[in-house]
Enzyme design. Structure first.
Site, PDB file in Angstrom:
ATOM      1  N   LYS A 128      -8.312  42.972  77.493  1.00  0.00           N
ATOM      2  CA  LYS A 128      -8.170  42.065  76.439  1.00  0.00           C
ATOM      3  C   LYS A 128      -8.507  42.927  75.030  1.00  0.00           C
ATOM      4  CE  LYS A 128      -7.743  37.464  75.715  1.00  0.00           C
ATOM      5  NZ  LYS A 128      -6.777  36.630  76.505  1.00  0.00           N
ATOM      6  N   ASP A 168      -3.022  36.014  71.732  1.00  0.00           N
ATOM      7  CA  ASP A 168      -3.934  34.906  72.011  1.00  0.00           C
ATOM      8  C   ASP A 168      -4.243  34.014  70.749  1.00  0.00           C
ATOM      9  OD1 ASP A 168      -5.717  34.707  74.474  1.00  0.00           O
ATOM     10  OD2 ASP A 168      -7.160  34.509  72.848  1.00  0.00           O
ATOM     11  N   SER A 379       4.596  36.567  80.622  1.00  0.00           N
ATOM     12  CA  SER A 379       4.484  38.115  80.024  1.00  0.00           C
ATOM     13  C   SER A 379       4.932  38.952  80.897  1.00  0.00           C
ATOM     14  CB  SER A 379       3.211  38.322  79.593  1.00  0.00           C
ATOM     15  OG  SER A 379       2.805  37.668  78.224  1.00  0.00           O
TER      16      SER A 379
END
Ligand code: GLU
Length: 447
Positions: A128, A168, A379
């Protein structure tokens, strides 16, 4: 071996060694506690130090992101990429642009991503990233300059077989486009598989935009069906008004539900007739406006500035905004108003105390790392198409997504039966996600 004590000692050490990282501590604690029965059945994971290793990111990159605003003033933000675990595939996970972003939040999200990505059944590890940059009120050119600066550094740490970022909060198709352009320029290579959530003209996948919201509703639908229920005729509250919220609303409505509320960080809309989704899409996706503009077109609807959306009575709650948006009191309120199911579109929107309220009241609960995995799963489908240099139709992608969400439900439920009371999908999904990663880590030695 007393597995409970073993895990408690690890939690204590984690809290000591990561002081002040409250979001990361909470996410790790939730997972670690639920792993106790899995460790009791698989002592080799203890011998191989899998738990001690899995809570430590493989790599953390922190960097300066300087850019020039429209007034010619130099601005500096913090950039992050946490490459948490690559046991089952390249690091994979989104980039968040929001003023709240700090190392704790990126580590919490990266940690969650390990288990979520494992649950999809596809070969993707956990990562992330993001920045404390606030996209609110920025011009298109400012967004572009920020994204280019961010990618100038990030480019050296990522790649289609190394680490594949995506969107995100605060990062959608526009931002991915600017980042991809900069990556391509720096590398002098058109490596489509380095980012996902791309536009359809340069390697994006049909159905990626809708995937998280649709996937959430597919998952919750499985859970409802398994309990003799359905979306038909149910009143639903969806928080947020971004990508996840919009497409969760669309799919829930298609399945016969009435979605009566949604929100942004300023307040919430309540429309007893059911939300006008085309208007919300136009406000949020095209005009990039605040949700309060809704009442200018629909004066019969209510806008509550700063109110609590969870005070709106509903049968099904779909939190799709951000972490910790449902605390204990809001969970109590939902239950009191007759809510029978909560499905998390956001990452950890329910606090640990809120989850206890659902447990006590036997509220059906679909935890985020299982229920919102449709985005990252699609994804991974985008990566497959990029590798093949072919693209699937929207129907093909949607059929694969539906199948993946069903499989996630089935495997989470199976682990809930094997390791818990047969209902608890928090324990079920944590263990189902953990087992695959743990096996892969053991197979690859202490690295
Ligand atoms: N940010 C999304 C998530 O939380 C999607 C990540 C991705 O597509 O890589 O799972």
């Amino acid at each position: 071996m007393d597995c409970k004590k073993y895990i408690n000692d690890i939690i204590e050490k984690l809290e000591r060694e990561n002081p002040g990282e409250t979001e990361f501590q909470a996410a790790a604690k939730e997972v670690l506690i639920s792993l106790v029965p899995a460790l009791e059945k698989n002592p080799k994971f203890i011998e191989e130090g899998v738990v001690e290793r899995i809570i430590e990111p493989e790599r953390v990159v922190m960097f300066r992101v300087p850019w020039v605003d429209d007034n010619g003033k130099v601005q500096v933000n913090k950039g992050y990429r946490v490459q948490f675990n690559s046991a089952i595939g390249p690091y994979k996970g989104g980039l968040r642009l929001h003023p709240s972003v700090n190392l704790s939040i990126i580590k919490f999200l990266g940690f969650e991503q390990i288990f979520k990505n494992s649950l999809t059944g596809l070969p993707i590890g956990g990562g992330k990233g993001g920045s404390n940059f606030d996209p609110k009120g920025k011009s298109d050119r400012e967004i572009m300059r920020f994204c280019q600066s961010f990618m100038s550094e990030l480019a050296r740490h990522i790649g289609p077989d190394t680490d594949v970022p995506a969107g995100d909060i605060g990062v959608g198709g526009r931002e991915i486009g600017y980042m991809f352009g900069q990556y391509k320029k720096i590398r002098n290579a058109n490596e489509a598989g380095v980012l996902t959530g791309k536009g359809l003209t340069y390697g994006g996948s049909l159905g990626r935009t809708e995937a998280t919201g649709y996937g959430l509703v597919y998952f919750v639908d499985e859970m409802l069906k398994d309990n003799g229920l359905s979306f038909q005729g149910k009143t639903v509250v969806v928080s947020g008004s971004g990508n996840v919220a919009i497409y969760a609303t669309e799919k829930a409505t298609e399945l016969g539900a009435k979605v009566v509320a949604c929100s942004d960080s300023n307040g919430y809309i309540y429309d007893k007739n059911g939300l006008d989704l085309e208007l919300i899409k136009r406000l949020k996706e095209v005009e990039r406006k605040r949700i309060k503009e809704y009442v200018a077109v629909h004066p019969e609807a209510e806008y509550h500035e700063g109110g609590n959306i969870w005070s709106v009575p509903c049968d099904i709650a779909l939190p799709c905004a951000t972490q910790n948006e449902i605390d204990e009191a809001s969970a109590e309120l939902l239950v009191k108003n007759g809510c029978i199911a909560v499905g998390e579109g956001a990452n950890m929107p329910s606090t640990l105390d809120a989850i206890e309220v659902y447990r006590r009241n036997k509220t059906l609960f679909a935890p985020g790392k299982a229920a919102n995995a449709g985005g990252v799963a699609t994804s991974a489908l985008e990566m497959s198409q990029n590798s093949m240099r072919l693209s699937w139709t929207k129907e093909e992608v949607d059929a694969k997504l539906k199948n993946i969400m069903k499989n996630i439900y089935v495997s989470s439920k199976a682990c809930a039966v094997d390791y818990a009371d047969g209902r608890d999908l928090v324990i079920g999904s944590n263990i189902a996600g953990f087992l695959k990663v743990a096996e892969a880590m053991v197979a690859q030695g202490i690295v």
